[in-house]
Enzyme design. Structure first.
Site, short mmCIF file in Angstrom:
data_model
loop_
_atom_site.label_atom_id
_atom_site.label_comp_id
_atom_site.label_asym_id
_atom_site.label_seq_id
_atom_site.Cartn_x
_atom_site.Cartn_y
_atom_site.Cartn_z
N ASP A 1 -21.47 19.71 -4.24
CA ASP A 1 -20.92 20.94 -4.39
C ASP A 1 -19.44 20.71 -4.52
O ASP A 1 -18.66 19.97 -3.71
CB ASP A 1 -21.49 21.96 -3.47
CG ASP A 1 -20.72 23.20 -3.80
OD1 ASP A 1 -21.07 23.68 -4.82
OD2 ASP A 1 -20.13 23.88 -2.75
N ASP B 1 -22.05 24.02 1.44
CA ASP B 1 -21.38 24.69 2.48
C ASP B 1 -22.13 26.12 2.36
O ASP B 1 -21.52 26.80 3.32
CB ASP B 1 -19.91 24.75 2.70
CG ASP B 1 -19.45 25.12 1.22
OD1 ASP B 1 -19.97 25.48 0.30
OD2 ASP B 1 -18.15 25.53 1.64
N ASP C 1 -26.49 26.66 -1.51
CA ASP C 1 -26.65 25.52 -1.49
C ASP C 1 -27.78 24.92 -0.52
O ASP C 1 -28.24 23.80 -0.45
CB ASP C 1 -25.27 24.65 -0.89
CG ASP C 1 -24.00 24.65 -1.72
OD1 ASP C 1 -24.36 24.76 -2.87
OD2 ASP C 1 -23.25 25.01 -1.26
#
Length: 922
Positions: free
Chosen positions: A357, A647, A651
């Site tokens: 990410d 985070d 996710d």
């Protein structure tokens, strides 16, 4: 931000909030709610209290003294109970029975020897298992949960275990509820209570008292239960239950009765151990049968058979595997890579795709507004980075000393449409909110006091967040303040603010705004547009901001190293295509030959179509949690082992779906809960270290398995051969048991902590289906065992010149076998490298273990008391020197075999018969 006005709360059966109850002549303004009583069951409240004040230090101490820590302590059996349980092993019981028979036949020396040996063997096994348990206990404290608490009038982050009843706690999107909380105030708060209710739909929460309740947890809409996850919105509440006085406390009590399942690698070792045990029992049975047929004494053969069973059966394999994995986890934790689930350690060495990410992983997640374009067509720039309130304002290259009106309106929206808080330069909340809060503070705005009437939380569908606020000095109906993705914000805007006046927002205006936003995103900025108005879907567009999230310092080098380790890196982000490709190009994640996919493109593909193209895709943009999951499953369908970093709440699903989920240390609790590994300091380079550690752990496991197998095979076959040849056993039962201590003890465990081989730095991932015991290991085990058996039997035959077995004969044989064992352990430190290539002093644990084993051997030979037990006698220096020279042949033979493996692996890479050999070379 939440204001300080809170509705009345109802206390539990135990009085926690130190506020006096109302007088009897006052009417109760609200019905009594249902909350938890001290015994952990649902009770009806009996008292009414007003809003609690934050606790001070003295009150916290008193409450902790009464209610204890907010944690659960497993009720482990007493140390001595575990120790006594270690003697219940069937083989140990058989040895003790043999000792009893020796006493009955007045063979007291044998009885004493067997008893002492049993105590030593049992204690060694118990210490190994106890060490394993303690290593695993240490892992439970590596990721302590955090709670956002208000104490002494200040917001602070505390360990959840420090909470006491009466504490005021704030919870937000992605947090795990740290205790049972009576909700005082909330906005769009939804909790995942599936762990309690089994319902997959999030439960909506409220601050009002519950009017009626039949005792069902799902009906307690004003209670947030410990362990549940915040799926949406935010709230504030007072702790009414901690530790065992919570609903989760009841579940934990039930959990204590369940055993923890074994890891796949442990199951593999169990299976190997069972197979070896069956083979060992078969060989031992043949030895006993032949011995009886040849007239050997029954008791002597029985004792030898049981001793062989204890020595040959590798009952220590699962323990050593667990210890090796646990120690690997602890080593990784020192590098701030915290593994939450033990099986993941070994799997890390198989990872060949890393999906990352962008925000918070590749970047610092310290959002900073550096550019602002207002609807008046003014482009402002701001200096300063991070959550520091210092900085200058520029317009057309000139420094401005006061904030222009159009920028002030935008700054006010950013301040009010905000749930973050900055204290002592530390930001609490969403990083984007923090950037807007810093912007308003840099502009030195004087914003009138307002009260929030409503909050419209951000969702991935609408991609904006809004609040409705009313000025405390007026009686208006309130104004909406909204921020979000530009294309979505423009859909709910009908006007724009130009030089202090309103005018209609036209299609050409929208195109121009989108072009300006695209230009910012091309330069790697994240953009947000802001608007306000009295009526939703007819708001006034004010402008957009360009937010910079700088790359982490270690990221470029880490990406290069991951590529060198044959780990493909793919970026999955919710940002626009321009931002994603800008970051991808700068980090060499996206190359000209690669492709990029959007979430919409993925929606238009079947699973098979996505799997066909996903290997060539390096960047996925405008993605949602659903898209991330589809990408990971497509990669897994192609046989790849996928790690995923993240985070945020969005996710969590992908982290759970991936083979290895990696959460950032500053990420949400939901994210950490779903992940197998947490980067405590958000340093992405720890991922590379973890991958190398995973490879190294598998090699270490192969090393000590090879060592144990070669020793077990040698001991079994040596006794078998002497029995078939009708000659006395070269080792007595006590010596066989001592070999078991050497085999399963310190040397084997020290091989499990061998430091990371430097050659693993750029080695490819390990094939996930690769077995611990392969044909090359079996060849090496048989080769080493053949050398050990041949050398030991030669010494035995050479010493036994008169056909009678003396103490010197067995001492020479026993010492020779132990020396062979030590040299064999040295050769097992590496599968392919020569002992001259490895750092001899790199594994101090191994050196200590070998030294301790040799010193204990000398004690058995030279200490009179031990000589009596183990039937040994002192050897001359020349004897020791001769045995060392002879036993070193096992190391020389294995060194030649390693040279052979390296040679055939380098001769012709295209030859299929060299693939197995090459696979052994890191």
């Amino acid at each position: 931000m939440l204001d300080n006005k809170t509705p009345p709360i109802m206390d539990a059966e135990y009085s926690l909030i130190p506020t006096p109850p109302k007088s009897d002549d006052e009417d109760d303004p609200t019905p009594l709610p249902i909350v938890f009583g001290k015994d952990g069951h649902l009770k009806e409240a009996v008292k009414s209290y007003q809003s609690p004040e934050p606790l001070n230090a003295d009150e916290v101490s008193e409450l902790r003294e009464e209610f204890g820590w907010n944690e659960f302590v497993s009720k482990e059996p007493h140390f001595f109970c575990k120790l006594i349980g270690a003697f219940k092993d069937p083989l140990i019981m058989m040895l003790l029975a043999s000792a009893v028979i020796s006493i009955a036949t007045q063979q007291y020396d044998d009885a004493l020897s067997i008893t002492v040996a049993v105590i030593i063997v049992t204690l060694v096994g118990f210490i190994q298992e106890y060490r394993s348990e303690k290593s695993l206990e240490a892992l439970n404290n590596l990721v302590p949960p955090i709670a956002h608490c208000v104490r002494n009038g200040m917001k602070q982050d505390l360990l959840a275990r420090e909470l006491v009843p009466g504490d005021i706690v704030e919870i937000g999107l992605g947090d795990r509820v740290p205790a049972d909380i009576r909700i005082l105030q909330c906005s769009g708060l939804e909790l995942d209570e599936s762990s309690f209710t089994g319902e997959t739909v999030p439960c909506q929460k409220q601050s009002e008292p519950v009017l009626a309740c039949k005792g069902e947890l799902s009906e307690l809409t004003n209670i947030a239960f410990m362990g549940t996850l915040v799926c949406n919105g935010n709230g504030r509440g007072v702790v009414i239950g901690t530790g065992y006085n919570t609903q989760f406390g009841e579940i934990f009590t039930l959990m204590e009765s369940e055993e923890t399942p074994k890891t796949p690698l442990q199951k593999n070792m169990d299976k190997l151990g069972k197979h070896l045990s069956l083979i060992s029992f078969f060989v031992i049975g043949i030895i006993l049968l032949v011995g009886f047929l040849k007239g050997q004494p029954f008791q002597e053969m029985l004792t030898i058979g049981v001793s062989l069973a204890v020595a040959a059966i590798p009952e220590g394999l699962p323990i050593v595997v667990t210890v090796t994995l646990a120690l690997g986890v602890i080593r990784m934790s020192k590098k701030k890579a915290i593994v939450r689930k033990l099986p993941s350690v070994e799997t890390l060495g198989c990872v060949n795709v890393l999906c990352v990410d962008k925000t918070g992983t590749l970047t610092k997640n310290e959002m900073t507004v550096t550019e602002v374009t207002t609807s008046s067509d003014n482009d402002y720039k701001l200096s300063g980075t991070g959550y520091f309130e210092s900085g200058q304002l520029f317009l057309n290259g000139q420094v401005l000393t006061r904030c222009p009106e159009d920028l002030a309106v935008l700054g006010k929206i950013g301040y009010l449409c905000n749930n973050s808080q900055i204290t002592d330069r530390e930001m609490f909340g969403n990083p984007t909110d923090g950037a807007l809060l810093v912007l308003s503070k840099k502009l030195n705005l004087s914003i009138e006091e307002t009260a929030r009437l409503e909050e419209l939380p951000f969702t991935h569908e609408r991609k904006w967040m809004g609040v409705k606020c009313v000025s405390k000095s007026t009686n208006d109906n309130g104004i909406y303040y909204v921020k979000g993705a530009t294309e979505n914000v423009l859909k709910i805007c009908s006007h724009m603010l130009v030089d202090g006046t309103l005018r209609a927002l036209t299609l050409s205006d929208k195109d121009k705004i989108l072009d300006r936003v695209a230009e910012k995103e091309d330069r790697g900025m994240r953009t947000l547009s802001l608007c306000y108005g009295g009526k939703m879907n007819s708001l006034v567009y004010v402008g957009n901001v360009g937010i910079v999230d700088p790359l982490r310092n270690e990221v470029p080098a880490t990406i290069r190293d991951l590529h060198a380790n044959s780990v493909t890196v793919k970026m999955i982000t919710g940002d626009s295509k321009n931002i994603a490709l800008s970051i991808g190009h700068s980090l060499n994640i996206h190359r000209d030959c690669d492709t990029a996919l959007s979430g919409d493109m993925i929606d238009g593909m079947t699973s098979e179509q996505l799997a066909d193209v996903i290997n060539s895709v390096s960047v996925i943009y405008r993605s949602t949690p659903r898209h991330k999951m589809k990408v990971i499953k497509a990669l897994q369908a192609n046989g790849l082992i996928v790690a995923m970093t993240g985070d945020g709440v969005n996710d969590a699903v992908a982290l759970k779906c991936a083979d290895i989920g990696i959460a950032m240390g500053k990420g949400t609790d939901v994210c950490k809960e779903a992940a197998e590994m947490v980067l405590a300091n958000d340093d992405m380079s720890a991922i590379l270290e973890a991958v190398r550690e995973g490879k190294n752990i598998f090699l270490n496991i192969k090393n000590f398995v090879r060592f144990q197998l070669s020793t077990s095979v040698s001991a079994l076959m040596m006794i078998a051969l002497t029995t078939f040849w009708n000659i006395p056993s070269p080792l007595n039962p006590m010596q066989i048991l001592w070999i078991n201590i050497i085999m399963d003890g310190p040397p084997a465990q020290s091989l499990g902590v061998e430091p990371i081989d430097s050659s693993l730095a750029n080695s490819p991932p390990r094939p996930p289906k690769k077995q611990v015991v392969d044909r090359y290991m079996l060849i090496r085990v048989c080769l080493s065992a053949a050398v050990i058996i041949s050398g030991t039997l030669w010494v035995y035959k050479n010493e036994m010149v008169d056909g009678q077995v003396t103490a010197r004969d067995t001492t020479m044989t026993f010492t020779c076998f132990i020396f062979f064992d030590m040299f064999n352990a040295l050769s097992c430190r590496s599968l392919t490298k020569s002992v001259l290539q490895i750092n001899i002093f790199g594994n101090t644990t191994f050196l200590f273990a070998i030294s301790a084993s040799i010193l204990s051997l000398f004690g058995l030979i030279y200490v009179p008391f031990l000589q009596t037990i183990f039937q040994t006698e002192a050897l001359a220096f020349n004897d020791i020197l001769t045995l060392i020279c002879l036993s070193s042949t096992v190391l020389i033979v294995d060194e030649c075999f390693k040279l052979f493996l390296r040679a055939i692996a380098c001769v012709d890479d295209n030859k299929s018969n060299s693939e197995d050999a090459k696979s052994l070379i890191p």
